[in-house]
Structure formats: C-alpha cells, structure tokens
Design an enzyme around this catalytic site. Structure first.
Site, PDB file in Angstrom:
ATOM      1  N   GLU A  97      -0.726  -8.563   5.783  1.00 53.82           N
ATOM      2  CA  GLU A  97      -0.439  -8.365   7.101  1.00 53.82           C
ATOM      3  C   GLU A  97      -1.778  -8.238   7.977  1.00 53.82           C
ATOM      4  O   GLU A  97      -1.793  -8.369   9.058  1.00 53.82           O
ATOM      5  CB  GLU A  97       0.480  -7.267   7.257  1.00 53.82           C
ATOM      6  CG  GLU A  97       0.151  -5.781   7.523  1.00 53.82           C
ATOM      7  CD  GLU A  97       0.168  -5.144   5.832  1.00 53.82           C
ATOM      8  OE1 GLU A  97      -0.103  -5.846   5.014  1.00 53.82           O
ATOM      9  OE2 GLU A  97       0.048  -4.083   5.990  1.00 53.82           O
ATOM     10  N   HIS A 117      -3.078  -5.519   2.018  1.00 48.10           N
ATOM     11  CA  HIS A 117      -2.316  -5.633   3.095  1.00 48.10           C
ATOM     12  C   HIS A 117      -2.577  -7.050   3.685  1.00 48.10           C
ATOM     13  O   HIS A 117      -3.493  -7.321   4.680  1.00 48.10           O
ATOM     14  CB  HIS A 117      -2.925  -4.805   4.251  1.00 48.10           C
ATOM     15  CG  HIS A 117      -2.910  -3.143   4.036  1.00 48.10           C
ATOM     16  ND1 HIS A 117      -1.811  -2.512   4.328  1.00 48.10           N
ATOM     17  CD2 HIS A 117      -3.683  -2.342   3.574  1.00 48.10           C
ATOM     18  CE1 HIS A 117      -1.771  -1.284   4.198  1.00 48.10           C
ATOM     19  NE2 HIS A 117      -3.034  -1.078   3.647  1.00 48.10           N
ATOM     20  N   CYS A 137       0.885  -1.253  -0.072  1.00 48.22           N
ATOM     21  CA  CYS A 137       0.204   0.175   0.032  1.00 48.22           C
ATOM     22  C   CYS A 137       0.717   1.196  -0.028  1.00 48.22           C
ATOM     23  O   CYS A 137       1.584   1.574  -0.775  1.00 48.22           O
ATOM     24  CB  CYS A 137      -1.041   0.049   1.187  1.00 48.22           C
ATOM     25  SG  CYS A 137      -2.356   1.109   0.779  1.00 48.22           S
TER      26      CYS A 137
HETATM   27  N1  GLN Z   1      -3.535   6.377   1.484  1.00 44.48           N
HETATM   28  C1  GLN Z   1      -2.202   5.996   1.905  1.00 44.48           C
HETATM   29  C2  GLN Z   1      -1.152   6.849   1.050  1.00 44.48           C
HETATM   30  O1  GLN Z   1      -1.803   7.517   0.220  1.00 44.48           O
HETATM   31  C3  GLN Z   1      -2.021   4.544   1.770  1.00 44.48           C
HETATM   32  C4  GLN Z   1      -3.016   3.710   2.565  1.00 44.48           C
HETATM   33  C5  GLN Z   1      -2.363   2.477   3.273  1.00 44.48           C
HETATM   34  O2  GLN Z   1      -1.202   2.191   3.252  1.00 44.48           O
HETATM   35  N2  GLN Z   1      -3.344   1.744   3.493  1.00 44.48           N
HETATM   36  O3  GLN Z   1      -0.011   6.885   1.410  1.00 44.48           O
END
Ligand code: GLN
Length: 196
Positions: A175, A173, A82
């Site tokens: 995790e 994710h 992410c």
């Molecule tokens: N919205 C976050 C970003 O732009 C990422 C979200 C996440 O890691 N769950 O950095």
C-alpha cells in the site's frame, strides 16, 4: 471483474493507503470496517499495517475479535500487512497471539533499530514472478512455519510472506508503493470466493 466490496480494518494504521490502492481497481468498492455490520457487509478484508497491540486492543473493545476470527475460519479472504500479519499469526515470539489463525510464528520488529525501514525487490510465489517493490517499516519476519502455511517470499534469508487457504500475510506494505500487483491478486481471490 465482477463487483466486490473489500473492507479495510480501520482502527489505526495504513487504512487510507489501502483504500487508495483498492479504489484504483475496477469493480472494487473499498469500505472501512470498524463494526460488526460493516464486517458482515464485506467480501474480503485487509488488516493494515500499524501497531498490532493497538489494533488488537481495539478489536477487543469493539468486540470484533471473535466474529472476525469466525469469518476468516468460514473462508472469507483476508490479507494482513505487517501489523496485520502479526494479528494473523498463531504464535508471536514473547507475546500472546491475537487472531492466531495462520500456522506460523512471527518476530515483531525483527530487523532491529538501524535498518528498521528499508526497500527491497523480490518475486512472490503464486502472485508475481517479476520482483515486486517491498517496503518494510519496523517489520516482523516469519520465524518458523507450520505445515498448513506456505512461505511465498523471502528476503535476505528470512520469510516475509505466507499463504494458507484463504489467508495471506506480508511483512511488507504494498500500500506504500504504486504497484497494485498484490492488491489485484487479492481482489481476484475475493471475486472467486464471492462468485464460486
Ligand atoms: N512494529 C509494528 C508491530 O509490531 C508493525 C509495524 C508495521 O505495521 N509497519 O505491530
């Protein structure tokens, strides 16, 4: 599995969740990474989910951005989840890139407000033919991919994971699930790299 040490970049985000997942894998010693000596001590590194701008700021403050980029270019296995995917991207739509090592462009918070968090199941090419539980939280998607990177997972017509040499990026994710498939796959890559 032979002994390996897997680092988790530990400034902010889903650090504990990754450490917990890693500690369930035989042969794996998880390690928090905030400093250069810690970065040099690990055999592979996870860039967790969180807020990519915050993590990038801290990478610069701790002067770890360049050494990390260098270790990745030298072949150390790295996996960004992410926010970690955003850190790895060569291009971030509307913003300057951070590590800029993976040949794709990402759109932050791509899913908008209404469905900014959801769960889906999909296979991941080269990692799992059986659909894996994918948790998305204010996730980016991969908008377009260059020649060097390969899309390995798609959800609702959007690319949500990519691979390139020693690098893996996922919009989701693992995790946050009980499924250790991706962590186990990543650990195997690191074992092969360390004992090559
Ligand atoms: N919205 C976050 C970003 O732009 C990422 C979200 C996440 O890691 N769950 O950095």
């Amino acid at each position: 599995m032979k002994p390996i040490t897997i680092g988790v970049l530990s400034y902010q985000g889903t650090v504990i969740e990754h450490i917990k997942a890693l500690s369930q894998l035989e042969g794996v010693t998880p390690m928090e990474v905030k400093t250069l000596p810690a970065l040099q001590a690990v055999d592979g590194l996870i860039l967790p989910g969180g807020e990519s701008t915050t993590i990038a700021k801290l990478l610069n403050i701790f002067e770890l951005m360049e050494p990390l980029r260098q270790r990745i270019l030298d072949g150390m296995p790295v996996w960004g989840t992410c926010a970690g995917e955003i850190l790895l991207a060569k291009e971030i739509i509307g913003e300057e890139p951070h590590l800029g090592v993976m040949d794709f462009s990402v759109r932050r918070n791509a899913y908008g407000r209404q469905i900014d968090s959801f769960t889906q199941y999909a296979p991941i090419t080269g990692i799992s033919e059986t659909p894996v539980e994918l948790v998305f939280i204010r996730a980016p998607w991969i908008e377009s991919v260059g020649e060097k990177a390969q899309v390995i997972c798609q959800v609702n017509g959007h690319a949500v994971a990519a691979k390139q040499d020693n690098m893996l990026a996922t919009s989701f994710h693992p995790e946050f699930t009980q499924d250790l498939t991706v962590h186990r796959w990543f650990a195997q890559q690191i074992e092969q790299y360390k004992y090559r």
